[in-house]
Motif scaffolding. Structure first.
Motif, short mmCIF file in Angstrom:
data_model
loop_
_atom_site.label_atom_id
_atom_site.label_comp_id
_atom_site.label_asym_id
_atom_site.label_seq_id
_atom_site.Cartn_x
_atom_site.Cartn_y
_atom_site.Cartn_z
N VAL A 71 33.43 31.93 55.49
CA VAL A 71 32.90 32.94 54.57
C VAL A 71 33.54 32.82 53.18
O VAL A 71 32.85 32.89 52.16
N ILE A 72 34.86 32.66 53.13
CA ILE A 72 35.53 32.74 51.83
C ILE A 72 35.57 31.42 51.07
O ILE A 72 35.76 31.41 49.85
N GLU A 73 35.36 30.30 51.76
CA GLU A 73 35.52 29.00 51.11
C GLU A 73 34.66 28.82 49.86
O GLU A 73 35.16 28.32 48.84
N THR A 78 38.37 26.63 44.51
CA THR A 78 39.18 26.12 43.40
C THR A 78 40.56 26.77 43.34
O THR A 78 41.37 26.42 42.47
N GLU A 79 40.82 27.68 44.25
CA GLU A 79 42.08 28.44 44.21
C GLU A 79 43.01 28.14 45.38
O GLU A 79 44.19 28.51 45.33
N VAL A 80 42.49 27.49 46.43
CA VAL A 80 43.31 27.28 47.63
C VAL A 80 42.99 25.93 48.27
O VAL A 80 41.98 25.29 47.94
N ASN A 96 46.92 27.30 51.56
CA ASN A 96 47.86 26.96 50.50
C ASN A 96 47.24 27.39 49.17
O ASN A 96 46.29 26.78 48.68
N VAL A 97 47.79 28.45 48.58
CA VAL A 97 47.25 28.99 47.33
C VAL A 97 47.77 28.15 46.17
O VAL A 97 48.98 28.10 45.92
N ILE A 138 42.01 34.98 44.63
CA ILE A 138 43.33 34.90 45.26
C ILE A 138 44.26 34.11 44.33
O ILE A 138 43.84 33.15 43.68
N PHE A 139 45.52 34.54 44.25
CA PHE A 139 46.44 33.88 43.33
C PHE A 139 47.89 34.18 43.72
O PHE A 139 48.18 35.05 44.54
N LYS A 140 48.79 33.45 43.10
CA LYS A 140 50.22 33.74 43.11
C LYS A 140 50.67 33.86 41.66
O LYS A 140 49.97 33.42 40.75
N PHE A 141 51.84 34.46 41.42
CA PHE A 141 52.41 34.36 40.08
C PHE A 141 53.67 33.52 40.17
O PHE A 141 54.35 33.49 41.19
N LYS A 142 53.94 32.79 39.09
CA LYS A 142 54.87 31.66 39.18
C LYS A 142 56.29 32.05 39.59
O LYS A 142 56.98 31.27 40.24
#
Length: 271
Positions: A71-73, A78-80, A96-97, A138-142
């Motif tokens: 569903v989410i792919e 481009t984010e994971v 892997n984000v 979806i994201f991380k911050f550095k």
């Protein structure tokens, strides 16, 4: 815009693994690609629980089922990266984000640093929403890329529209949460603690508190609360700024709680 910390629900199944120390899983998931060095490794169920869509593995390394991936792919491609795992019953993937943003509002955030100037941790985290692109899922911050994953309201809506279970969206960051609203929240939190203090009855030690909890009662001391759930399992709750309890099933007793005086309170619903 709203952003949520990606957290597993307390009812999510728990998995573990035994892997070679040279496997990429042992490295930091800091936004760098793992796909070309990845090989599937075996994971096993530690605790079955209720929800299987988002098994609980290691913080910062989310795991999802194949049906969630399907569903989410299209939205997060481009984010994971999706890294396959091996499980005797389920088709699972580690996420892997790779979308790492520089989006912390350092002026409003409250943080601590080590003597060398590196970040030790946040007492309060505030995002600069102008630095989070509109169509982010979806994201991380550095500064915390190895341990924390965040999702937007678009991701939350996608998950909930397909009735997937296993995530806790209680930790939320809101672009409309102004400094004035923040101060009002703090005042309401302090009033709630004052109300708990005002209504307390006879106080007793931690040892007696645990005895009463084991008999089915709920006890509190300031922002802390202890009780059993419907299955007789022990939970420790901490009152959050939004006036709900964040529950954990502790593997040890925080030493500071041993010195507190406790009193009986009404039981809460554990979610």
């Amino acid at each position: 815009m709203k952003v949520y910390e990606l957290r597993n629900h307390i009812k999510s199944m728990v998995i573990s693994s035994d892997y070679d120390k040279s496997h990429p899983i042992t490295s930091d998931f800091d936004g760098e690609s793992k796909l070309f060095k990845w090989s599937p490794f075996k994971v096993e169920t530690v605790s079955k629980k209720s929800y299987k869509d988002f098994p609980d593995y290691v913080i910062g390394k989310p795991v999802i089922s194949a049906r969630v991936k399907e569903v989410i792919e299209p939205f997060v491609r481009t984010e994971v990266e999706f890294l396959p795992l091996m499980h005797e019953e389920l088709d699972l993937y580690m996420v892997n984000v790779t979308n790492v943003l520089d989006c912390v509002d350092w002026k409003r955030s409250d943080f601590e640093s080590f003597e060398d100037g590196t970040l030790a941790g946040f007492n309060k985290l505030v995002f600069d929403f102008t630095k989070i692109p509109k169509w982010t899922y979806i994201f991380k911050f550095k500064e915390r890329a190895t341990t924390r994953v965040y999702v937007t309201e678009a991701f939350k809506d996608l998950i909930e529209s397909h009735k997937f279970k296993g995530l806790d969206f209680s930790v939320v960051f809101d672009s409309e949460f102004t400094e004035e609203k923040e101060q009002e929240q703090k005042r309401n939190y302090e009033l709630a603690l004052e109300e708990i203090e005002r209504k307390k009855g006879v106080e007793f030690s931690y040892e007696e508190a645990r005895e009463r909890v084991d008999k089915g009662q709920a006890v509190a001391s300031g922002k802390w609360k202890m009780q059993l759930d419907e299955k007789g399992r022990f939970w420790l709750g901490e009152l959050t700024l939004d006036l709900t309890y964040q529950w954990i099933m502790p593997i040890y007793t925080p030493p500071i709680l041993l010195s507190y005086l406790w009193h009986e309170v009404e039981k809460s619903e554990i979610k």
